[in-house]
Design a protein around this motif. Structure first.
Motif, PDB file in Angstrom:
ATOM      1  N   ALA A   1       0.868  -1.179   0.000  1.00 19.61           N
ATOM      2  CA  ALA A   1       0.000   0.000   0.000  1.00 19.61           C
ATOM      3  C   ALA A   1       0.907   1.233   0.000  1.00 19.61           C
ATOM      4  O   ALA A   1       2.023   1.173   0.506  1.00 19.61           O
ATOM      5  CB  ALA A   1      -0.903   0.012   1.227  1.00 19.61           C
ATOM      6  N   PRO A   2       0.438   2.338  -0.548  1.00 25.52           N
ATOM      7  CA  PRO A   2       1.234   3.560  -0.493  1.00 25.52           C
ATOM      8  C   PRO A   2       1.391   4.033   0.963  1.00 25.52           C
ATOM      9  O   PRO A   2       0.530   3.785   1.795  1.00 25.52           O
ATOM     10  CB  PRO A   2       0.416   4.575  -1.296  1.00 25.52           C
ATOM     11  CG  PRO A   2      -0.555   3.773  -2.083  1.00 25.52           C
ATOM     12  CD  PRO A   2      -0.801   2.520  -1.307  1.00 25.52           C
TER      13      PRO A   2
ATOM     14  N   VAL B   1       5.451   7.199  -0.792  1.00 24.42           N
ATOM     15  CA  VAL B   1       6.057   5.979  -1.304  1.00 24.42           C
ATOM     16  C   VAL B   1       4.947   5.120  -1.893  1.00 24.42           C
ATOM     17  O   VAL B   1       3.934   4.876  -1.229  1.00 24.42           O
ATOM     18  CB  VAL B   1       6.767   5.213  -0.155  1.00 24.42           C
ATOM     19  CG1 VAL B   1       7.448   3.964  -0.675  1.00 24.42           C
ATOM     20  CG2 VAL B   1       7.751   6.127   0.573  1.00 24.42           C
ATOM     21  N   ASP B   2       5.103   4.676  -3.143  1.00 22.51           N
ATOM     22  CA  ASP B   2       4.051   3.845  -3.739  1.00 22.51           C
ATOM     23  C   ASP B   2       4.103   2.428  -3.170  1.00 22.51           C
ATOM     24  O   ASP B   2       4.987   2.096  -2.367  1.00 22.51           O
ATOM     25  CB  ASP B   2       4.103   3.872  -5.273  1.00 22.51           C
ATOM     26  CG  ASP B   2       5.288   3.151  -5.883  1.00 22.51           C
ATOM     27  OD1 ASP B   2       6.008   2.412  -5.173  1.00 22.51           O
ATOM     28  OD2 ASP B   2       5.498   3.314  -7.096  1.00 22.51           O
ATOM     29  N   ALA B   3       3.168   1.604  -3.562  1.00 21.32           N
ATOM     30  CA  ALA B   3       3.036   0.250  -3.007  1.00 21.32           C
ATOM     31  C   ALA B   3       4.261  -0.614  -3.260  1.00 21.32           C
ATOM     32  O   ALA B   3       4.526  -1.568  -2.518  1.00 21.32           O
ATOM     33  CB  ALA B   3       1.791  -0.424  -3.579  1.00 21.32           C
ATOM     34  N   ALA B   4       5.050  -0.282  -4.278  1.00 24.68           N
ATOM     35  CA  ALA B   4       6.249  -1.052  -4.607  1.00 24.68           C
ATOM     36  C   ALA B   4       7.498  -0.520  -3.900  1.00 24.68           C
ATOM     37  O   ALA B   4       8.570  -1.110  -4.003  1.00 24.68           O
ATOM     38  CB  ALA B   4       6.469  -1.055  -6.112  1.00 24.68           C
ATOM     39  N   GLY B   5       7.386   0.618  -3.208  1.00 23.09           N
ATOM     40  CA  GLY B   5       8.525   1.175  -2.475  1.00 23.09           C
ATOM     41  C   GLY B   5       9.278   2.277  -3.185  1.00 23.09           C
ATOM     42  O   GLY B   5      10.378   2.645  -2.782  1.00 23.09           O
ATOM     43  N   THR B   6       8.686   2.854  -4.233  1.00 20.57           N
ATOM     44  CA  THR B   6       9.321   3.924  -4.998  1.00 20.57           C
ATOM     45  C   THR B   6       8.743   5.270  -4.596  1.00 20.57           C
ATOM     46  O   THR B   6       7.531   5.400  -4.397  1.00 20.57           O
ATOM     47  CB  THR B   6       9.096   3.700  -6.511  1.00 20.57           C
ATOM     48  OG1 THR B   6       9.633   2.417  -6.849  1.00 20.57           O
ATOM     49  CG2 THR B   6       9.767   4.772  -7.344  1.00 20.57           C
ATOM     50  N   LEU B   7       9.606   6.274  -4.499  1.00 19.15           N
ATOM     51  CA  LEU B   7       9.141   7.621  -4.167  1.00 19.15           C
ATOM     52  C   LEU B   7       8.393   8.229  -5.355  1.00 19.15           C
ATOM     53  O   LEU B   7       8.918   8.262  -6.467  1.00 19.15           O
ATOM     54  CB  LEU B   7      10.313   8.535  -3.813  1.00 19.15           C
ATOM     55  CG  LEU B   7      11.059   8.221  -2.523  1.00 19.15           C
ATOM     56  CD1 LEU B   7      12.254   9.145  -2.372  1.00 19.15           C
ATOM     57  CD2 LEU B   7      10.147   8.339  -1.326  1.00 19.15           C
ATOM     58  N   VAL B   8       7.177   8.693  -5.087  1.00 18.51           N
ATOM     59  CA  VAL B   8       6.397   9.357  -6.128  1.00 18.51           C
ATOM     60  C   VAL B   8       6.173  10.836  -5.788  1.00 18.51           C
ATOM     61  O   VAL B   8       5.635  11.587  -6.593  1.00 18.51           O
ATOM     62  CB  VAL B   8       5.050   8.641  -6.388  1.00 18.51           C
ATOM     63  CG1 VAL B   8       5.286   7.248  -6.965  1.00 18.51           C
ATOM     64  CG2 VAL B   8       4.196   8.564  -5.142  1.00 18.51           C
ATOM     65  N   PHE B   9       6.591  11.230  -4.578  1.00 20.33           N
ATOM     66  CA  PHE B   9       6.530  12.630  -4.160  1.00 20.33           C
ATOM     67  C   PHE B   9       7.598  12.832  -3.102  1.00 20.33           C
ATOM     68  O   PHE B   9       7.777  11.985  -2.223  1.00 20.33           O
ATOM     69  CB  PHE B   9       5.155  12.977  -3.571  1.00 20.33           C
ATOM     70  CG  PHE B   9       5.049  14.375  -3.041  1.00 20.33           C
ATOM     71  CD1 PHE B   9       4.749  15.430  -3.885  1.00 20.33           C
ATOM     72  CD2 PHE B   9       5.266  14.647  -1.695  1.00 20.33           C
ATOM     73  CE1 PHE B   9       4.654  16.736  -3.394  1.00 20.33           C
ATOM     74  CE2 PHE B   9       5.172  15.939  -1.207  1.00 20.33           C
ATOM     75  CZ  PHE B   9       4.867  16.988  -2.051  1.00 20.33           C
ATOM     76  N   ALA B  10       8.331  13.933  -3.205  1.00 24.08           N
ATOM     77  CA  ALA B  10       9.355  14.271  -2.212  1.00 24.08           C
ATOM     78  C   ALA B  10       9.426  15.782  -2.077  1.00 24.08           C
ATOM     79  O   ALA B  10       9.489  16.494  -3.086  1.00 24.08           O
ATOM     80  CB  ALA B  10      10.709  13.714  -2.628  1.00 24.08           C
ATOM     81  N   GLU B  11       9.387  16.252  -0.828  1.00 19.86           N
ATOM     82  CA  GLU B  11       9.456  17.689  -0.567  1.00 19.86           C
ATOM     83  C   GLU B  11      10.148  17.894   0.771  1.00 19.86           C
ATOM     84  O   GLU B  11       9.872  17.169   1.730  1.00 19.86           O
ATOM     85  CB  GLU B  11       8.042  18.273  -0.525  1.00 19.86           C
ATOM     86  CG  GLU B  11       7.976  19.750  -0.213  1.00 19.86           C
ATOM     87  CD  GLU B  11       6.540  20.241  -0.185  1.00 19.86           C
ATOM     88  OE1 GLU B  11       6.146  20.949  -1.121  1.00 19.86           O
ATOM     89  OE2 GLU B  11       5.815  19.899   0.776  1.00 19.86           O
ATOM     90  N   VAL B  12      11.038  18.867   0.836  1.00 18.62           N
ATOM     91  CA  VAL B  12      11.735  19.170   2.083  1.00 18.62           C
ATOM     92  C   VAL B  12      11.605  20.661   2.366  1.00 18.62           C
ATOM     93  O   VAL B  12      11.908  21.487   1.510  1.00 18.62           O
ATOM     94  CB  VAL B  12      13.232  18.774   2.002  1.00 18.62           C
ATOM     95  CG1 VAL B  12      13.944  19.126   3.305  1.00 18.62           C
ATOM     96  CG2 VAL B  12      13.376  17.289   1.684  1.00 18.62           C
ATOM     97  N   ASN B  13      11.140  20.964   3.574  1.00 18.23           N
ATOM     98  CA  ASN B  13      11.022  22.347   4.026  1.00 18.23           C
ATOM     99  C   ASN B  13      12.008  22.570   5.177  1.00 18.23           C
ATOM    100  O   ASN B  13      12.248  21.677   5.977  1.00 18.23           O
ATOM    101  CB  ASN B  13       9.602  22.646   4.513  1.00 18.23           C
ATOM    102  CG  ASN B  13       8.580  22.566   3.410  1.00 18.23           C
ATOM    103  OD1 ASN B  13       8.418  21.527   2.787  1.00 18.23           O
ATOM    104  ND2 ASN B  13       7.892  23.642   3.169  1.00 18.23           N
ATOM    105  N   GLN B  14      12.534  23.755   5.244  1.00 19.83           N
ATOM    106  CA  GLN B  14      13.520  24.103   6.268  1.00 19.83           C
ATOM    107  C   GLN B  14      12.834  24.398   7.608  1.00 19.83           C
ATOM    108  O   GLN B  14      11.623  24.627   7.653  1.00 19.83           O
ATOM    109  CB  GLN B  14      14.331  25.317   5.805  1.00 19.83           C
ATOM    110  CG  GLN B  14      15.147  25.055   4.558  1.00 19.83           C
ATOM    111  CD  GLN B  14      16.110  23.901   4.722  1.00 19.83           C
ATOM    112  OE1 GLN B  14      16.848  23.834   5.698  1.00 19.83           O
ATOM    113  NE2 GLN B  14      16.109  22.964   3.780  1.00 19.83           N
TER     114      GLN B  14
END
Length: 155
Positions: A30-31, A121-134
């Protein structure tokens, strides 16, 4: 190390507020929305996690599991979760201090805390969204919701 969309999400196994170990691989199928935050009980973090709590159905209806990670000890997380009524696990990256945050590229060495990193993280373990705030830079959660909607529409 900075993670980007398309990367394999780093594995983690961390204790939750009840000292039960939660691993990313155990959530596979699952995501998963992985939300790093600096400190329990701090103003911006509480506001962000309360918004996540109040809108949790947006994620659960899309089949997304939510976990929030800080470097706080489990005892603090248990009190924070009870006080705020969070319906998702709070994971402790306390020891070895910040190892998971380091793997995701969001550990602030000088302050000993994670930055505000958000990863879908999608159901297979791949990042589909990434964001970093300070530090001090509150997140706009619309980006997460859009990524969840896109992932849900593709399923």
């Amino acid at each position: 190390m900075t993670l980007t969309v398309g990367d394999v999400a780093p594995e983690f196994s961390l204790p939750d507020q009840d000292k039960q170990v939660v691993s990313l691989s155990g959530l596979r199928g699952a995501p998963v929305l992985v939300v790093f935050y600096p400190f329990a009980f701090s103003g911006i973090c509480t506001g962000e996690l309360c918004q996540l709590r109040d809108e949790l159905v947006t994620y659960t209806d899309a089949g997304v599991q939510v976990v929030a990670i800080s470097t706080d000890p489990t005892f603090s997380l248990k009190a924070f979760r009870a006080e705020q009524g969070f319906g998702f696990p709070l994971l402790s990256d306390f020891w070895p201090h910040g190892t998971t945050a380091q793997a995701y590229g969001v550990f602030n060495e000088r302050a000993g805390m994670p930055l505000r990193g958000t990863f879908l993280v999608d159901a297979a373990g791949t990042l589909v969204f990434a964001e970093v705030n300070q530090p001090g830079d509150a997140r706009a959660q619309s980006g997460w919701k859009d990524a969840v909607a896109q992932l849900s529409a593709a399923a």
